[in-house]
Design a protein around this motif. Structure first.
Motif, PDB file in Angstrom:
ATOM      1  N   GLN A 116      49.359  15.338  41.426  1.00  0.00           N
ATOM      2  CA  GLN A 116      48.741  14.640  42.647  1.00  0.00           C
ATOM      3  C   GLN A 116      49.957  13.759  43.161  1.00  0.00           C
ATOM      4  O   GLN A 116      50.730  13.219  42.344  1.00  0.00           O
ATOM      5  CB  GLN A 116      47.777  13.761  42.101  1.00  0.00           C
ATOM      6  N   ALA A 170      44.798  15.131  37.127  1.00  0.00           N
ATOM      7  CA  ALA A 170      45.364  14.603  38.569  1.00  0.00           C
ATOM      8  C   ALA A 170      43.758  14.545  39.365  1.00  0.00           C
ATOM      9  O   ALA A 170      42.907  15.414  39.404  1.00  0.00           O
ATOM     10  CB  ALA A 170      46.101  15.798  39.185  1.00  0.00           C
ATOM     11  N   MET A 175      44.652  17.016  44.951  1.00  0.00           N
ATOM     12  CA  MET A 175      45.331  17.678  43.991  1.00  0.00           C
ATOM     13  C   MET A 175      46.046  19.129  44.512  1.00  0.00           C
ATOM     14  O   MET A 175      45.477  19.842  45.070  1.00  0.00           O
ATOM     15  CB  MET A 175      44.201  18.074  42.987  1.00  0.00           C
ATOM     16  N   CYS A 214      51.992  13.429  38.115  1.00  0.00           N
ATOM     17  CA  CYS A 214      51.736  12.501  39.115  1.00  0.00           C
ATOM     18  C   CYS A 214      53.199  12.308  39.971  1.00  0.00           C
ATOM     19  O   CYS A 214      54.437  12.144  39.246  1.00  0.00           O
ATOM     20  CB  CYS A 214      51.312  11.042  39.205  1.00  0.00           C
TER      21      CYS A 214
END
Length: 346
Positions: A116, A170, A175, A214
């Motif tokens: 993400q 995420a 996503m 991330c």
């Protein structure tokens, strides 16, 4: 060397105003091998006609009814072929160069399944947004939180999370996922309908040997609460029900036999607190969620059975303590304060 193919798939339900406002930023994404798809979840507004007239370059999938988030995406992605899917909420504004860093990260290792971007609040762009912030975590008892968001407290973005890092989950608001992994794991659990289905999927990905990340070099801005605002009784119901189902599905027996009853007790304490504060709807939603969870235990579809289960605190993105105690009793409001007490898993 050609770029991997990417499909941005926006699941829409009565979101014409968001499509009108934010779809232009998605169309401006700087990535060559890209297709943009809107899957309409049987909207009752004029979203479909608007898209056909205003954005003919966008691919349109019209679903036969409102399947919710989980099944809606499962149905849509059966019809989309790409190396990577981007599941993007309709109320997200993206930056032109947001996509390439995430794809590059996932391309660097075949075991990296999902990622993400940094999620900031559209209405206050110096603060993290509730739905995912800078990467989702769990505590040892299954409470979700994120780098930059503890329960309802969102931190200001001061660059404190600007390192690429493994996370537990995420956000489904933005996503990016390897299509092979998505289909291998049978996508989202459709029983969830909406809420926490992405956490369940990311948990299953980790159990299957994948990692979730991330990538804060990628930034998007999320309005949030567009379909079901926080505090809505249905959202409360789904969050509490689905969290219990997720624990029952994925925890090893050495943990689930005592953590699930413990969590049911904590949920009831929260329900009683809401009732005493005059919020009867909150109380009823949690009680209904617990009965629905018990129904799932007996009659639910348990198609996903992990080949192996792993102790929760041995997984990436897990705080080994009790988030409720840390936040509500010890009054810790930031991610750094929560993690300062105990060593975290890696």
């Amino acid at each position: 060397m050609s770029q991997p193919s990417v499909a941005i798939v926006i699941l829409n339900w009565n979101g014409k105003h968001y499509l009108q406002q934010f779809l232009p930023s998605v169309l401006a994404t700087a990535y060559a091998n890209l297709r943009i798809v809107v899957a309409d979840n049987n909207s009752t507004d004029d979203s479909v006609a608007f898209l056909q007239q205003t954005f003919p370059q966008v691919e349109l999938l019209v679903l036969s009814k409102n399947f919710g988030f989980a099944k809606g995406y499962n149905e849509a992605l059966k019809q989309v072929q790409a190396d990577y899917y981007v599941l993007l909420n309709s109320d997200v504004e993206v930056t032109p160069d947001w996509l390439a860093p995430v794809v590059d990260l996932l391309e660097s290792n075949e075991t990296f399944a999902a990622c993400q971007p940094k999620i900031l609040a559209f209405k206050n762009k110096t603060f993290f947004e509730y739905a995912g912030a800078c990467g989702g975590w769990l505590d040892a008892y299954g409470y979700p939180f994120a780098r930059g968001r503890i329960f309802d407290v969102c931190e200001e973005d001061k660059g404190q999370f600007d390192t690429t890092q493994k996370i537990f989950w995420a956000t489904g608001a933005a996503m990016i996922i390897r299509s092979k992994a998505y289909h291998q794991l049978q996508g989202f659990d459709e029983y969830f309908f909406a809420h926490q289905e992405e956490i369940d999927l990311c948990w299953r990905m980790q159990l299957a040997g994948y990692s979730v990340f991330c990538c804060p070099q990628s930034v998007v801005y999320h309005v949030g609460g567009g379909t079901l605002p926080r505090g809505a009784s249905k959202k409360t119901y789904l969050n509490f029900r689905n969290n219990q189902i997720m624990l029952a599905k994925n925890l090893p027996w050495s943990e689930k036999w005592w953590k699930i009853p413990y969590r049911l007790l904590l949920d009831q304490v929260s329900a009683l607190k809401g009732l005493l504060a005059g919020d009867g709807g909150y109380f009823i939603s949690i009680v209904d969620a617990h009965f629905a969870f018990l129904y799932w235990l007996v009659f639910g579809n348990k198609k996903w059975k992990p080949k192996r289960r792993k102790k929760l605190t041995k997984m990436a993105g897990v705080f080994p303590g009790n988030l409720v105690w840390e936040h509500f009793v010890l009054k810790k409001k930031s991610f750094a304060q929560i993690l300062n007490k105990k060593k975290t898993s890696s």
